[in-house]
Design a protein around this motif. Sequence first.
Motif, PDB file in Angstrom:
ATOM      1  N   ALA A  23     -14.297  43.245   0.693  1.00 57.88           N
ATOM      2  CA  ALA A  23     -14.220  44.660   0.329  1.00 57.88           C
ATOM      3  C   ALA A  23     -12.763  45.121   0.225  1.00 57.88           C
ATOM      4  CB  ALA A  23     -14.973  45.500   1.368  1.00 57.88           C
ATOM      5  N   ASN A  24     -11.925  44.713   1.179  1.00 54.01           N
ATOM      6  CA  ASN A  24     -10.520  45.116   1.142  1.00 54.01           C
ATOM      7  C   ASN A  24      -9.790  44.504  -0.048  1.00 54.01           C
ATOM      8  OD1 ASN A  24     -10.706  46.670   3.463  1.00 54.01           O
ATOM      9  ND2 ASN A  24     -10.236  44.960   4.822  1.00 54.01           N
ATOM     10  N   ILE A  25     -10.052  43.237  -0.302  1.00 54.06           N
ATOM     11  CA  ILE A  25      -9.400  42.574  -1.435  1.00 54.06           C
ATOM     12  C   ILE A  25      -9.818  43.209  -2.756  1.00 54.06           C
ATOM     13  CG2 ILE A  25      -9.246  40.397  -2.702  1.00 54.06           C
ATOM     14  CD1 ILE A  25      -7.570  40.514  -0.173  1.00 54.06           C
ATOM     15  N   PHE A 334      -5.446  58.015  10.979  1.00 57.71           N
ATOM     16  CA  PHE A 334      -5.469  57.560   9.594  1.00 57.71           C
ATOM     17  C   PHE A 334      -4.068  57.224   9.089  1.00 57.71           C
ATOM     18  CE2 PHE A 334      -5.407  58.454   5.012  1.00 57.71           C
ATOM     19  CZ  PHE A 334      -6.432  57.621   4.585  1.00 57.71           C
ATOM     20  N   PHE A 335      -3.053  57.971   9.570  1.00 55.30           N
ATOM     21  CA  PHE A 335      -1.693  57.753   9.092  1.00 55.30           C
ATOM     22  C   PHE A 335      -0.841  56.922  10.042  1.00 55.30           C
ATOM     23  CE2 PHE A 335      -2.902  61.658   6.814  1.00 55.30           C
ATOM     24  CZ  PHE A 335      -2.556  61.288   5.522  1.00 55.30           C
ATOM     25  N   SER A 336      -1.307  56.650  11.233  1.00 52.49           N
ATOM     26  CA  SER A 336      -0.529  55.865  12.181  1.00 52.49           C
ATOM     27  C   SER A 336      -0.840  54.371  12.026  1.00 52.49           C
ATOM     28  CB  SER A 336      -0.822  56.318  13.612  1.00 52.49           C
ATOM     29  OG  SER A 336      -2.172  56.086  13.940  1.00 52.49           O
ATOM     30  N   SER A 341      -0.568  46.967   8.771  1.00 52.57           N
ATOM     31  CA  SER A 341      -1.436  46.456   7.700  1.00 52.57           C
ATOM     32  C   SER A 341      -0.660  46.090   6.441  1.00 52.57           C
ATOM     33  CB  SER A 341      -2.498  47.506   7.360  1.00 52.57           C
ATOM     34  OG  SER A 341      -1.888  48.712   6.921  1.00 52.57           O
ATOM     35  N   ILE A 342       0.685  46.087   6.504  1.00 51.49           N
ATOM     36  CA  ILE A 342       1.480  45.814   5.294  1.00 51.49           C
ATOM     37  C   ILE A 342       1.191  44.421   4.748  1.00 51.49           C
ATOM     38  CG2 ILE A 342       3.824  45.425   4.459  1.00 51.49           C
ATOM     39  CD1 ILE A 342       4.745  47.724   6.173  1.00 51.49           C
ATOM     40  N   LEU A 347      -0.177  43.250  -1.334  1.00 45.68           N
ATOM     41  CA  LEU A 347      -0.283  41.936  -1.950  1.00 45.68           C
ATOM     42  C   LEU A 347      -0.160  42.085  -3.462  1.00 45.68           C
ATOM     43  CD1 LEU A 347      -3.325  40.617   0.135  1.00 45.68           C
ATOM     44  CD2 LEU A 347      -0.894  40.324   0.627  1.00 45.68           C
ATOM     45  N   PRO A 348       0.827  41.438  -4.096  1.00 44.88           N
ATOM     46  CA  PRO A 348       1.038  41.612  -5.548  1.00 44.88           C
ATOM     47  C   PRO A 348      -0.146  41.159  -6.384  1.00 44.88           C
ATOM     48  CG  PRO A 348       2.966  40.630  -4.505  1.00 44.88           C
ATOM     49  CD  PRO A 348       1.887  40.606  -3.495  1.00 44.88           C
TER      50      PRO A 348
END
Length: 397
Positions: A23-25, A334-336, A341-342, A347-348
């Motif tokens: 799902a994330n990919i 949500f913003f912290s 997670s970088i 991911l290019p």
Amino acid sequence: MDWVWTDTTLSLSNWMCVEDIYANIFIIKCSRETEKKYPQPKGQKKKKIVKYGMGGLIIVFLICIIWFPLLFISLVRSVVGVVNHPVDVTVTVKLGGYEPLFTMSVQQQSIQPFTEENYTRLTEKFSREPVAMQFITLYNYEDIVKANIEGSSGSVWRISPPSRQELIKELLSSLVDMTLRFTWNFQRDLGKGGTVEHTSDKHSIYLKPNDPVRAGLASLLQGNSTKPVRVQHMFPKYIRAPNGAEAKPVSQLYPDDESSYLDVNLTLNGSTVLEWWDIHIADCNPSEENCGVLPMIIFNDKVSPPSLGFLAGYGIMGLYVSVVLVIGKFVRGFFSEISHSIMFEELPSVDRILKLCTDIFLVRETGELELEEELYSKLIFLYRSPETMIKWTREKD
């Protein structure tokens, strides 16, 4: 259910891990395609419509969260609030720690709603007092009731002879102040709205050792006199009944505070077998009002309707804790920790990882479970090895 009805070598946690990665990919793949379709030149600042559209909405959202409890409570009391008049008014007079001298309750038939004529007379009475008028104008005539409390106690005075003699002795010879306490209690019908059924308060008068009131009460108890005993500043005529548990006298209508309370006369009636106390307003004019009752005017604050009681019952602090802090913690979460997670989101190119996930699904459908397990191990190794992840996600030449 997919895991239950599908043949696989993966455990439930491994299965969910693959689904989450896929799902994330897929989301990252969509983001990369959007960036290719709508590229932004290097060194160009973000447009104002983007900044105000996104950042402005977030600011408005946060302001709404902060103001929601105040706005909600204000609307409940002023717009959608309902008037819930008391259905029972009980007053009690107690001297020290002895049996109450006077107890009287009145119900709805003696609790009369204000009329427009009554409201007009009330405003005319305080027309020259700006502070009082400012308070009165906060209420409509429908919010005010007048409780006509009978001046004779509703119960006989049940005090034992030893306690009576001890009370006389304390009134005459004690060097300690005695407390004469006037208490009132209002009961509401919670079915009509609100969250607090009983609201009450009291007014205490401290009788000094040489106070003539003490000598007068002692004479009544000894039977030496039948003359009423005048107690100054005892009866507060105007009471505010809020949504809380305390019904305070309306200080705006008493220019001299407690010194503006009405004087009353206390009288002991009956024989030594059956005795009861009477209370009447001192200096009452029979031609203008009924001197046999204690007139108590009650200003009722609007309360929340039953449909909103589950929210309004918590009050402002409760809403701030449940709404502002909870939602604020969610927004902050949500913003912290975005930096953590970088390596998994910036991911290019994710085509090879996406293909590896689809291969796992494919071999599972064809029943090649051993190959499924090997491909899963490869996927896990990929996420455990940042160097391999960089090689797999490079842009194609």
